[in-house]
Motif scaffolding. Structure first.
Motif, mmCIF file in Angstrom:
data_model
loop_
_atom_site.group_PDB
_atom_site.id
_atom_site.type_symbol
_atom_site.label_atom_id
_atom_site.label_comp_id
_atom_site.label_asym_id
_atom_site.label_seq_id
_atom_site.Cartn_x
_atom_site.Cartn_y
_atom_site.Cartn_z
ATOM 1 N N ILE A 1 0.839 -1.192 0.000
ATOM 2 C CA ILE A 1 0.000 0.000 0.000
ATOM 3 C C ILE A 1 0.879 1.249 0.000
ATOM 4 O O ILE A 1 0.649 2.200 -0.760
ATOM 5 C CB ILE A 1 -0.952 -0.004 1.212
ATOM 6 C CG1 ILE A 1 -2.036 -1.065 1.025
ATOM 7 C CG2 ILE A 1 -1.579 1.373 1.433
ATOM 8 C CD1 ILE A 1 -2.827 -1.372 2.270
ATOM 9 N N ASP A 2 1.895 1.250 0.848
ATOM 10 C CA ASP A 2 2.826 2.378 0.879
ATOM 11 C C ASP A 2 3.520 2.543 -0.465
ATOM 12 O O ASP A 2 3.713 3.665 -0.943
ATOM 13 C CB ASP A 2 3.867 2.164 1.981
ATOM 14 C CG ASP A 2 4.909 3.267 2.005
ATOM 15 O OD1 ASP A 2 4.590 4.374 2.477
ATOM 16 O OD2 ASP A 2 6.044 3.033 1.529
ATOM 17 N N GLN A 3 3.885 1.429 -1.095
ATOM 18 C CA GLN A 3 4.584 1.502 -2.376
ATOM 19 C C GLN A 3 3.689 2.094 -3.457
ATOM 20 O O GLN A 3 4.124 2.925 -4.259
ATOM 21 C CB GLN A 3 5.049 0.110 -2.792
ATOM 22 C CG GLN A 3 6.215 0.123 -3.755
ATOM 23 C CD GLN A 3 7.495 0.631 -3.118
ATOM 24 O OE1 GLN A 3 8.134 -0.062 -2.353
ATOM 25 N NE2 GLN A 3 7.876 1.858 -3.443
ATOM 26 N N VAL A 4 2.433 1.683 -3.494
ATOM 27 C CA VAL A 4 1.500 2.246 -4.473
ATOM 28 C C VAL A 4 1.380 3.753 -4.275
ATOM 29 O O VAL A 4 1.384 4.536 -5.241
ATOM 30 C CB VAL A 4 0.115 1.577 -4.368
ATOM 31 C CG1 VAL A 4 -0.902 2.296 -5.252
ATOM 32 C CG2 VAL A 4 0.200 0.114 -4.774
ATOM 33 N N ARG A 5 1.270 4.196 -3.034
ATOM 34 C CA ARG A 5 1.152 5.626 -2.755
ATOM 35 C C ARG A 5 2.376 6.392 -3.239
ATOM 36 O O ARG A 5 2.249 7.492 -3.788
ATOM 37 C CB ARG A 5 0.952 5.869 -1.262
ATOM 38 C CG ARG A 5 -0.372 5.407 -0.694
ATOM 39 C CD ARG A 5 -0.493 5.791 0.779
ATOM 40 N NE ARG A 5 -0.378 7.229 0.965
ATOM 41 C CZ ARG A 5 0.684 7.834 1.495
ATOM 42 N NH1 ARG A 5 1.734 7.134 1.912
ATOM 43 N NH2 ARG A 5 0.703 9.150 1.620
ATOM 44 N N THR A 6 3.585 5.847 -3.022
ATOM 45 C CA THR A 6 4.784 6.572 -3.444
ATOM 46 C C THR A 6 4.879 6.646 -4.961
ATOM 47 O O THR A 6 5.403 7.611 -5.508
ATOM 48 C CB THR A 6 6.069 5.926 -2.882
ATOM 49 O OG1 THR A 6 6.221 4.600 -3.401
ATOM 50 C CG2 THR A 6 6.043 5.870 -1.377
ATOM 51 N N TRP A 7 4.379 5.636 -5.646
ATOM 52 C CA TRP A 7 4.446 5.619 -7.113
ATOM 53 C C TRP A 7 3.345 6.438 -7.766
ATOM 54 O O TRP A 7 3.587 7.155 -8.725
ATOM 55 C CB TRP A 7 4.328 4.181 -7.622
ATOM 56 C CG TRP A 7 5.480 3.295 -7.337
ATOM 57 C CD1 TRP A 7 6.786 3.667 -7.114
ATOM 58 C CD2 TRP A 7 5.457 1.870 -7.247
ATOM 59 N NE1 TRP A 7 7.569 2.555 -6.879
ATOM 60 C CE2 TRP A 7 6.775 1.438 -6.965
ATOM 61 C CE3 TRP A 7 4.457 0.918 -7.373
ATOM 62 C CZ2 TRP A 7 7.109 0.092 -6.819
ATOM 63 C CZ3 TRP A 7 4.775 -0.420 -7.222
ATOM 64 C CH2 TRP A 7 6.094 -0.826 -6.947
ATOM 65 N N LEU A 8 2.107 6.307 -7.256
ATOM 66 C CA LEU A 8 0.949 6.787 -8.008
ATOM 67 C C LEU A 8 0.016 7.711 -7.233
ATOM 68 O O LEU A 8 -0.958 8.195 -7.800
ATOM 69 C CB LEU A 8 0.142 5.585 -8.529
ATOM 70 C CG LEU A 8 0.890 4.637 -9.471
ATOM 71 C CD1 LEU A 8 0.025 3.420 -9.794
ATOM 72 C CD2 LEU A 8 1.285 5.345 -10.753
ATOM 73 N N GLY A 9 0.270 7.940 -5.947
ATOM 74 C CA GLY A 9 -0.585 8.849 -5.190
ATOM 75 C C GLY A 9 -1.625 8.139 -4.345
ATOM 76 O O GLY A 9 -1.577 6.926 -4.142
ATOM 77 N N GLU A 10 -2.585 8.895 -3.863
ATOM 78 C CA GLU A 10 -3.494 8.411 -2.823
ATOM 79 C C GLU A 10 -4.613 7.512 -3.355
ATOM 80 O O GLU A 10 -5.061 7.652 -4.487
ATOM 81 C CB GLU A 10 -4.110 9.599 -2.075
ATOM 82 C CG GLU A 10 -3.099 10.539 -1.448
ATOM 83 C CD GLU A 10 -2.198 9.872 -0.430
ATOM 84 O OE1 GLU A 10 -2.562 8.791 0.086
ATOM 85 O OE2 GLU A 10 -1.117 10.431 -0.141
ATOM 86 N N PHE A 11 -5.058 6.617 -2.481
ATOM 87 C CA PHE A 11 -6.187 5.725 -2.774
ATOM 88 C C PHE A 11 -7.504 6.492 -2.624
ATOM 89 O O PHE A 11 -7.659 7.317 -1.740
ATOM 90 C CB PHE A 11 -6.199 4.551 -1.794
ATOM 91 C CG PHE A 11 -5.158 3.500 -2.068
ATOM 92 C CD1 PHE A 11 -5.528 2.254 -2.549
ATOM 93 C CD2 PHE A 11 -3.811 3.747 -1.825
ATOM 94 C CE1 PHE A 11 -4.573 1.270 -2.785
ATOM 95 C CE2 PHE A 11 -2.848 2.774 -2.053
ATOM 96 C CZ PHE A 11 -3.225 1.532 -2.538
ATOM 97 N N GLU A 12 -8.444 6.166 -3.495
ATOM 98 C CA GLU A 12 -9.783 6.753 -3.428
ATOM 99 C C GLU A 12 -10.810 5.741 -2.910
ATOM 100 O O GLU A 12 -11.671 6.068 -2.098
ATOM 101 C CB GLU A 12 -10.191 7.257 -4.800
ATOM 102 C CG GLU A 12 -11.555 7.899 -4.863
ATOM 103 C CD GLU A 12 -11.874 8.375 -6.269
ATOM 104 O OE1 GLU A 12 -12.548 7.626 -7.019
ATOM 105 O OE2 GLU A 12 -11.441 9.487 -6.614
#
Length: 359
Positions: free
Chosen positions: A186-197
């Motif tokens: 989850i942290d990796q996705v945020r660093t690559w692509l931004g926040e979850f909706e």
């Protein structure tokens, strides 16, 4: 310059990884803190740590430590962090950061009020292949990211007879693979692509266990950017580890394969070389080297040296953002996989790395 002094809470991962990583980054490890005196004394001696305590407050007062690192079961993270911050110590906390987002928000508020340096142990941000993939996305090599897939099969707890800490399978203690492994992704996705909706998810048990916390999860997500994706992990899968990590954009696709980062676009497929600033130090195992980089960044921030490095530093703000996603995952699973919104990360720092990049 005198070495900053650290206390490590935890005789497992803390003693095995935190202690050597802190030393490699230039900290003096003054004490080990645990709950079982007989094990604690033995583990401190094995690690060459000069003192050991069962009470964190006493450890701080006796050693005058500047930093506390927490590698204890998740249910104890908040009490330990509050105790350290109340005594003016900087804090590095393992993930999952807290038991839920409400507790995470209280920790972030306390850290900011105390004016201390606060970081989360998302050391895998420093893995060269992950950092390089993020840099490729940030530099626009695949155009606008539209879809991300992350799937992993891991035999970590496939065998019910494996010797693992009991809290790993105790929901009340913060156990479960969503927190142990999912928090990293989850942290990796945020660093690559931004926040979850929003997320749609199920928590699962794949291994031959009738009770206890999840060892697997499956989720689909939509990000605030409009990108969508899927993320699945099972730590209860027999066999050799296997993984898929691939991001497709409007002008290309980037993925990790056997530790290499590959990029495909209209010119063909090529391997991206790892730049010097993402190379890790030599160290045994796969956890220690990135953790050394994490501790180096921690020391630099404590000493006020320089600006951000090539990888964005994970703070309590990132820990809170990840907890909000995990809360939504749990709510979605409890509702049979139904779509659930993720609380907006209002007031939180952007997840992307320096220069608008995702590290």
């Amino acid at each position: 310059m005198e070495k900053p002094t650290a206390i490590v809470v935890g005789t497992g991962f803390g003693r095995r990884v935190h202690v050597p990583a802190l030393r490699a980054a230039g900290f003096a490890v003054a004490a080990l803190v645990g709950t079982r005196p007989e094990r604690l004394e033995r583990k401190a001696a094995e690690a060459g740590v000069p003192a050991f305590f069962t009470d964190l407050g006493a450890a701080i007062e006796r050693t005058g430590a500047h930093l506390v690192t927490i590698a204890a079961p998740p249910a104890s993270h908040a009490p330990l962090a509050f105790a350290a911050m109340a005594r003016g110590c900087h804090v590095l906390c393992e993930k999952p950061f807290a038991m839920d987002a409400a507790e995470g928000a209280a920790l972030l508020d306390a850290a900011e009020r105390a004016g201390i340096v606060h970081m989360i142990a998302h050391e895998f941000r420093w893995l060269p292949e992950r950092a390089l993939l993020g840099r490729a996305i940030a530099e626009g090599l695949i155009g606008t990211p539209r879809f991300l897939a992350m799937d992993q099969f891991i035999p970590f707890c496939a065998d019910p007879g494996a010797r693992l800490p009991g809290w790993w399978f105790d929901t009340a203690s913060g156990g479960g693979w969503l927190g142990a492994g999912g928090s990293h992704l989850i942290d990796q996705v945020r660093t690559w692509l931004g926040e979850f909706e929003s997320v749609s998810a199920r928590l699962l048990t794949v291994s031959d266990r009738e009770h206890g916390a999840n060892d697997s999860y499956s989720l689909r997500f939509r990000l605030a950017s409009g990108a969508e994706g899927s993320m699945q992990q099972s730590a209860g899968a027999w066999g050799a580890p296997a993984s898929l990590l691939r991001c497709a954009g409007t002008r290309g696709t980037v993925w990790i394969e056997s530790g290499k980062v590959l990029l495909a676009d209209r010119t063909g497929t090529r391997e991206l070389p790892v730049p010097d600033d993402l190379v890790l130090p030599a160290a045994p195992g796969f956890e220690l080297a990135p953790f050394i980089r994490l501790c180096e960044a921690l020391r630099a921030r404590i000493e006020g040296a320089g600006g951000e490095g090539p990888v964005a530093i994970p703070t309590f703000r990132d820990g809170l953002a990840a907890m909000r996603v995990m809360d939504a995952v749990r709510a979605a699973s409890a509702a049979g996989g139904a779509l659930r919104p993720v609380e907006p990360a209002s007031g939180l720092e952007p997840a992307s790395g320096p220069g608008g990049g995702a590290a």
